[in-house]
Write an enzyme that holds these catalytic residues in place. Structure first.
Site, PDB file in Angstrom:
ATOM      1  N   HIS A 254      10.418  -5.308  -1.825  1.00  0.00           N
ATOM      2  CA  HIS A 254       9.594  -5.257  -3.041  1.00  0.00           C
ATOM      3  C   HIS A 254       9.376  -6.635  -3.655  1.00  0.00           C
ATOM      4  O   HIS A 254       9.007  -6.748  -4.819  1.00  0.00           O
ATOM      5  CB  HIS A 254      10.223  -4.318  -4.066  1.00  0.00           C
ATOM      6  CG  HIS A 254      10.346  -2.920  -3.562  1.00  0.00           C
ATOM      7  ND1 HIS A 254       9.305  -2.007  -3.645  1.00  0.00           N
ATOM      8  CD2 HIS A 254      11.352  -2.282  -2.911  1.00  0.00           C
ATOM      9  CE1 HIS A 254       9.689  -0.867  -3.094  1.00  0.00           C
ATOM     10  NE2 HIS A 254      10.928  -1.008  -2.632  1.00  0.00           N
TER      11      HIS A 254
ATOM     12  N   SER B 148      14.892  -1.454  -5.289  1.00  0.00           N
ATOM     13  CA  SER B 148      13.737  -0.582  -5.095  1.00  0.00           C
ATOM     14  C   SER B 148      13.614   0.493  -6.168  1.00  0.00           C
ATOM     15  O   SER B 148      12.511   0.924  -6.486  1.00  0.00           O
ATOM     16  CB  SER B 148      13.796   0.065  -3.715  1.00  0.00           C
ATOM     17  OG  SER B 148      14.996   0.800  -3.543  1.00  0.00           O
TER      18      SER B 148
ATOM     19  N   LYS C  95       4.656  -2.560   1.957  1.00  0.00           N
ATOM     20  CA  LYS C  95       4.486  -2.445   0.504  1.00  0.00           C
ATOM     21  C   LYS C  95       3.376  -3.382   0.057  1.00  0.00           C
ATOM     22  O   LYS C  95       2.222  -3.105   0.354  1.00  0.00           O
ATOM     23  CB  LYS C  95       5.832  -2.624  -0.161  1.00  0.00           C
ATOM     24  CG  LYS C  95       6.630  -1.318   0.077  1.00  0.00           C
ATOM     25  CD  LYS C  95       8.090  -1.374   0.012  1.00  0.00           C
ATOM     26  CE  LYS C  95       8.638  -0.014   0.460  1.00  0.00           C
ATOM     27  NZ  LYS C  95      10.063  -0.053   0.736  1.00  0.00           N
TER      28      LYS C  95
HETATM   29  C1  LIG Z   1      10.909   0.659   1.613  1.00  0.00           C
HETATM   30  C2  LIG Z   1      12.147  -0.116   1.828  1.00  0.00           C
HETATM   31  C3  LIG Z   1      12.645  -0.329   3.109  1.00  0.00           C
HETATM   32  C4  LIG Z   1      12.043   0.336   4.334  1.00  0.00           C
HETATM   33  O1  LIG Z   1      10.878  -0.285   4.718  1.00  0.00           O
HETATM   34  P1  LIG Z   1       9.832   0.544   5.603  1.00  0.00           P
HETATM   35  O2  LIG Z   1       8.964  -0.515   6.181  1.00  0.00           O
HETATM   36  O3  LIG Z   1       9.116   1.460   4.677  1.00  0.00           O
HETATM   37  O4  LIG Z   1      10.623   1.270   6.639  1.00  0.00           O
HETATM   38  C5  LIG Z   1      13.739  -1.136   3.251  1.00  0.00           C
HETATM   39  N1  LIG Z   1      14.347  -1.688   2.186  1.00  0.00           N
HETATM   40  C6  LIG Z   1      13.914  -1.483   0.937  1.00  0.00           C
HETATM   41  C7  LIG Z   1      14.617  -2.130  -0.197  1.00  0.00           C
HETATM   42  C8  LIG Z   1      12.806  -0.676   0.722  1.00  0.00           C
HETATM   43  O5  LIG Z   1      12.385  -0.434  -0.518  1.00  0.00           O
END
Ligand SMILES: *Cc1c(COP(=O)(O)O)cnc(C)c1O
Length: 384
Positions: free
Chosen positions: A210, A182, A240
């Site tokens: 991602h 991330s 995302k």
């Molecule tokens: C953003 C993210 C999460 C959390 O996901 P949410 O739906 O925003 O709680 C988990 N793992 C990674 C690698 C992330 O980038």
């Protein structure tokens, strides 16, 4: 001052002194890439809405229609009366996209990781985590009570050393990693980790927050090399590239059946609102049919890395490591003066000494603005 208030004030003062205090800034987002902050309109290179699906007319229409038809909430945990029929539809779609038998949708990605890992692992077990794995993977691992060991970032040999030393002392072993990292944008070596997992009878889990919608033809990091990596636990988020909210796990039927009866963050938390589920289904319709859209964020990131002679982008996330948190904040402010929002990322989100600008690209970023951002970075930040 009460001891509680003086505790809080003292902690804040220490963070402030190290430039590590964070504050929430009102950020109105109307069309997806433009953000209004403190009266200024800034072009954001900091959103994870890679396909701009949060603003897509069909996705918005699906959410509105679901509110009209079903109201704003499901009223209970999915295990009680909150299991709206739309969940089954979304889970079937996710399983198909990821090539698994079944799927389970959670309230968020964070809730997914902190529910899945403790449902599978306990004190007799060993968990190996990439040192840069997302905070909520670490939280899930720690909640499980298992022995948790970090291995050097993307270093399969280091992970093997740990397994060779320790695997025999534990009942089950889990290897967990981000599929697309991330804060760094690089990909995990999932084929090699799958082979390692097989050799040591360990289970492999990838967090594809991602990856879905932007790599592997939209199917995520397990598909990034063309042929599918053997990852039995494919976790991810709908918040995302999918443009909404919610988390998921795609896995075999027995694993999903176990998760649905054991994961505490599913059992003791209310199901997602119908509008959120309907929006995700509509977003998957777009992801499954519009290859040009799916390819766009990565192509934009590659254009940017070429302009600045940075390592070739393999995802829509490009880090520019500055090191010092104060310098990184200053760089963010200089870019704001040029009309760009590029968030400074500081410890503890990233390791000490690696504060950075994290630049993310969406399908809607105009090429002319990407060139202007590269120029601004060259002038104000990179000093080349
Ligand atoms: C953003 C993210 C999460 C959390 O996901 P949410 O739906 O925003 O709680 C988990 N793992 C990674 C690698 C992330 O980038």
């Amino acid at each position: 001052m009460s001891s509680l208030d003086s505790f809080a004030a003292g902690k804040l003062a220490r963070m402030e002194a190290h430039h590590l205090r964070r504050i929430l800034v009102d950020s109105a987002r109307d069309d997806g890439i433009w953000i209004i902050r403190e009266g200024r309109r800034l072009l954001s290179f900091s959103c994870n809405d890679y396909l701009n699906l949060s603003q897509h007319p069909k996705v918005k229409a699906a959410a509105v229609a679901a509110i009209e038809a079903h109201g704003t909430g499901v009223g209970a945990s999915r295990l009680v009366t909150g299991n709206h029929p739309l969940f089954a539809e979304l889970e079937a779609r996710l399983a198909k996209l990821k090539g698994t038998e079944a799927a389970c949708v959670f309230g968020s990605g964070y809730l997914a990781n902190t529910g899945i890992i403790p449902a599978l692992m306990s004190s007799a077990d060993l968990i190996l985590l990439d040192e840069l794995a997302h905070a909520c993977i670490w939280s899930g691992a720690e909640l499980s009570g298992a022995e948790v060991v970090g291995f050097r970032h993307n270093d399969v040999a280091d992970a093997e050393k740990i397994l060779a030393d320790q695997r025999e002392s534990f009942r089950h072993a889990l290897i967990a990693t981000d599929g697309v990292f991330s804060m760094d944008g690089d990909l995990a070596p999932l084929h090699d980790l799958a082979a390692l997992a097989k050799k040591y009878n360990a289970w492999l889990m990838s967090d594809d927050a991602h990856g879905i919608g932007v790599v592997g033809g939209g199917r995520g990091s397990s598909f990034a090399d063309g042929d599918k990596a053997d990852v039995p636990l494919q976790m991810g988020t709908l918040s995302k590239a999918v443009g909404g909210y919610g988390g998921y796990l795609c896995a075999s039927q027995p694993v999903i059946d176990l998760i649905k009866t054991r994961a505490r963050t599913l059992i003791y938390s209310t199901g997602l609102p119908p509008a959120t589920i309907a929006a995700a289904i509509a977003a998957l319709d777009v992801i499954e049919t519009d290859q040009d859209l799916i390819n766009a964020p990565l192509l934009k990131a590659r254009m940017f890395t070429q302009l600045l002679n940075l390592p070739y982008a393999v995802s829509p996330i490009v880090p520019i490591i500055i090191g010092d948190p104060e310098k990184t904040l200053r760089a963010q402010r200089l870019l704001e003066d040029e009309g760009f929002l590029v968030s400074a990322i500081r410890p503890p989100t990233v390791p000490k000494g690696t504060s950075r600008l994290r630049v993310t690209f969406t399908a809607a970023h105009p090429d002319t603005e990407i060139t202007r951002l590269a120029d601004a970075l060259r002038t104000h930040v990179l000093n080349t």
